[in-house]
Scaffold this motif. Sequence first.
Motif, mmCIF file in Angstrom:
data_model
loop_
_atom_site.group_PDB
_atom_site.id
_atom_site.type_symbol
_atom_site.label_atom_id
_atom_site.label_comp_id
_atom_site.label_asym_id
_atom_site.label_seq_id
_atom_site.Cartn_x
_atom_site.Cartn_y
_atom_site.Cartn_z
ATOM 1 N N VAL A 262 0.983 -1.128 -0.236
ATOM 2 C CA VAL A 262 -0.238 -0.216 0.245
ATOM 3 C C VAL A 262 1.290 1.219 0.067
ATOM 4 O O VAL A 262 1.940 1.263 1.183
ATOM 5 N N HIS A 263 0.765 2.197 -0.790
ATOM 6 C CA HIS A 263 1.478 3.475 -0.699
ATOM 7 C C HIS A 263 1.341 4.499 -0.311
ATOM 8 O O HIS A 263 0.183 4.488 0.679
ATOM 9 N N LEU A 264 2.570 4.888 0.896
ATOM 10 C CA LEU A 264 2.392 5.602 2.141
ATOM 11 C C LEU A 264 1.343 7.404 1.610
ATOM 12 O O LEU A 264 2.418 7.418 0.107
ATOM 13 N N ASN A 265 1.052 7.601 2.171
ATOM 14 C CA ASN A 265 -0.103 9.265 2.022
ATOM 15 C C ASN A 265 -0.312 9.501 3.200
ATOM 16 O O ASN A 265 -0.776 8.609 4.117
ATOM 17 N N GLY A 266 -0.225 11.125 2.630
ATOM 18 C CA GLY A 266 -1.093 11.625 4.029
ATOM 19 C C GLY A 266 -2.615 11.107 4.107
ATOM 20 O O GLY A 266 -2.978 11.095 5.506
ATOM 21 N N ARG A 267 -3.382 10.966 3.024
ATOM 22 C CA ARG A 267 -4.441 10.466 4.316
ATOM 23 C C ARG A 267 -4.678 9.323 4.617
ATOM 24 O O ARG A 267 -5.602 8.912 5.549
ATOM 25 N N LEU A 268 -3.972 7.864 4.070
ATOM 26 C CA LEU A 268 -3.763 6.923 4.622
ATOM 27 C C LEU A 268 -2.701 7.126 5.989
ATOM 28 O O LEU A 268 -3.606 6.849 7.154
ATOM 29 N N LEU A 269 -2.063 8.212 6.090
ATOM 30 C CA LEU A 269 -1.241 8.119 8.290
ATOM 31 C C LEU A 269 -3.051 8.826 8.595
ATOM 32 O O LEU A 269 -2.810 8.080 9.486
ATOM 33 N N ARG A 270 -3.201 9.585 8.695
ATOM 34 C CA ARG A 270 -4.633 10.264 9.245
ATOM 35 C C ARG A 270 -5.745 9.799 9.206
ATOM 36 O O ARG A 270 -6.123 10.273 10.210
ATOM 37 N N ALA A 271 -5.876 8.829 8.042
ATOM 38 C CA ALA A 271 -6.711 7.470 8.548
ATOM 39 C C ALA A 271 -6.757 6.803 9.436
ATOM 40 O O ALA A 271 -7.720 6.141 10.611
ATOM 41 N N LEU A 272 -5.283 6.653 9.848
ATOM 42 C CA LEU A 272 -4.733 5.723 10.826
ATOM 43 C C LEU A 272 -4.634 6.759 12.211
ATOM 44 O O LEU A 272 -5.406 5.730 12.667
ATOM 45 N N ASP A 273 -4.538 7.846 12.208
ATOM 46 C CA ASP A 273 -4.638 8.441 13.469
ATOM 47 C C ASP A 273 -5.567 8.335 14.333
ATOM 48 O O ASP A 273 -5.662 8.698 15.091
ATOM 49 N N ASN A 274 -6.826 8.977 12.872
ATOM 50 C CA ASN A 274 -8.436 9.383 13.391
ATOM 51 C C ASN A 274 -8.872 8.426 13.533
ATOM 52 O O ASN A 274 -9.810 8.344 14.643
ATOM 53 N N TYR A 275 -8.807 6.868 13.272
ATOM 54 C CA TYR A 275 -9.529 6.094 13.246
ATOM 55 C C TYR A 275 -9.096 4.985 14.367
ATOM 56 O O TYR A 275 -9.656 3.690 14.272
ATOM 57 N N GLY A 326 -7.424 -6.486 17.515
ATOM 58 C CA GLY A 326 -8.092 -5.602 17.403
ATOM 59 C C GLY A 326 -7.885 -4.883 16.093
ATOM 60 O O GLY A 326 -8.127 -4.451 15.395
ATOM 61 N N VAL A 327 -6.184 -4.359 17.081
ATOM 62 C CA VAL A 327 -5.132 -3.094 16.440
ATOM 63 C C VAL A 327 -5.176 -4.136 15.065
ATOM 64 O O VAL A 327 -4.902 -3.253 14.435
ATOM 65 N N VAL A 328 -4.307 -4.928 15.120
ATOM 66 C CA VAL A 328 -4.020 -5.632 13.803
ATOM 67 C C VAL A 328 -5.270 -5.812 12.480
ATOM 68 O O VAL A 328 -5.108 -5.307 11.945
ATOM 69 N N SER A 329 -5.987 -5.645 13.426
ATOM 70 C CA SER A 329 -8.022 -5.953 12.331
ATOM 71 C C SER A 329 -7.786 -4.881 11.747
ATOM 72 O O SER A 329 -8.493 -4.342 10.966
ATOM 73 N N LEU A 330 -7.950 -3.623 12.417
ATOM 74 C CA LEU A 330 -8.103 -2.676 12.281
ATOM 75 C C LEU A 330 -7.332 -1.615 11.419
ATOM 76 O O LEU A 330 -7.445 -0.790 10.633
ATOM 77 N N ALA A 331 -5.939 -1.923 11.521
ATOM 78 C CA ALA A 331 -5.343 -1.063 11.034
ATOM 79 C C ALA A 331 -4.769 -2.207 9.237
ATOM 80 O O ALA A 331 -4.927 -1.356 8.479
ATOM 81 N N GLY A 332 -5.385 -3.053 9.465
ATOM 82 C CA GLY A 332 -5.639 -3.599 7.814
ATOM 83 C C GLY A 332 -6.646 -2.891 6.910
ATOM 84 O O GLY A 332 -6.216 -2.824 5.936
ATOM 85 N N LEU A 333 -7.977 -3.405 7.851
ATOM 86 C CA LEU A 333 -9.305 -2.186 8.036
ATOM 87 C C LEU A 333 -8.884 -0.900 6.952
ATOM 88 O O LEU A 333 -9.470 -0.777 5.775
ATOM 89 N N ILE A 334 -8.247 -0.388 7.576
ATOM 90 C CA ILE A 334 -7.952 1.124 6.987
ATOM 91 C C ILE A 334 -7.422 1.546 6.198
ATOM 92 O O ILE A 334 -7.355 1.926 5.573
ATOM 93 N N ALA A 335 -6.652 0.007 5.942
ATOM 94 C CA ALA A 335 -5.210 0.329 4.968
ATOM 95 C C ALA A 335 -6.340 -0.420 3.838
ATOM 96 O O ALA A 335 -5.357 0.343 2.360
#
Length: 416
Positions: A262-275, A326-335
């Motif tokens: 998955v390509h690193l970008n600001g939208r992905l990082l902000r989704a990980l931060d917020n969700y 939960g953390v592993v699963s949510l990280a995958g879902l968000i990515a």
Amino acid sequence: MNVKEEAEDAVRAYTKLSPGDRIARLKQAGIEVLSASEQRRREPGLRVRYDVDVSCLQAIRIRRRDTSGMGARQEGELDPEASSSVYKRVERLAIKTVYTLGLDHGAVRLEASGHGGCAVIAVDPSPWKGVTDLAALYRESWHQHQTLLHQEQQEKRIPVMGMDPEFLLVQMPESKIVPASRFLERTGVAGCDSVTIGGRRVYPVAELRPAPSAEPKELLSHLMRAFAAASRRISDSSLIWQAGGMPQRGLPLGGHIHFSGVHLNGRLLRALDNYLALPLAVLQDPRGKGRRPRYGALGDFRLKSYGGFEYRTLPSFLVSPVVAKGVVSLAGLIACSYSELMQRPLSEANIHSAFYEGRREIMMEHIPSLMDDLMRLPEYVRYERYAAPLMRQFKRGHTWDESRDIRKLWNIRVGS
């Protein structure tokens, strides 16, 4: 997703922040700032300045300027290869500055502060304006970034994830940290990690490095094998194992998640931060808030040699199987689905402050709405088994207790 339009939107949001708001956000994230008045009060002398142009969360040009304060001046562009350590350190700070201000692109002027690092003295949120060589550099960077994002969208990639969460070995009742290096090698699936204390490198932290996988169930199976490897090598059963943000004062722990595909970008990082990082901050034991902002800052990442990146904001999530799964699963879902996750409570000043100060009651207000977004995602079914129990804990607003021995929670037997 149009990179140029997103950049212009971010600039408009940036201009709505007052200078005081910008300085406050940077200081909350642990970034030193020199205001204009502070710069004027400084004694004349040698100044080392760096002008860093950031595009798509990487430096596209760093210029160094040395001035004696007497008019003499030397300028030059830093070579990423020849000045590797300085380049990386300056680049990392400039990217963190831009990201903290809600931008993915911008120019940052840094000055050596005399405190062993650099301070921010100016930010230009739109250095690409006009017809210049610098503007052409930004356009080229955006084009490459847009192409990679388009490919990712077309291929609908499932990210491969890894992790390297940490824990401590503690002798009770003294609460004395026993160095993990006494039992574990520096490398391997269960190893030890270093910190520098008083200029000396020591290895007090145990770290699990399970093999990566695109399947949460398989990744967690690899984690259990890493736990078993650690248990076989840590022969002193009287020691308790502690995880979390900072179970022992002065020694912060991380729960880094690795991504590839998955390509690193600001939208992905902000989704990980917020969700993910924001809900986890609500769940975190209050004693762990001391980890921030030196560690665990929002959007903290590091590029890796395998072509992916490491998300470094989270504390060690080994506190319980429910939290880790939960953390592993949510990280995958968000990515997988970050382009559909639009809420950004951390862009609000009071939520941003609450995250760094550990004020749970303020962050808690946003959790139900964030969880509802995640449950509506088409990919949620794939991750629901492990994600749902943790999401229920987020909504209840309980906190974990990072003084506990995690072996009991993971059913780890001595020498297993």
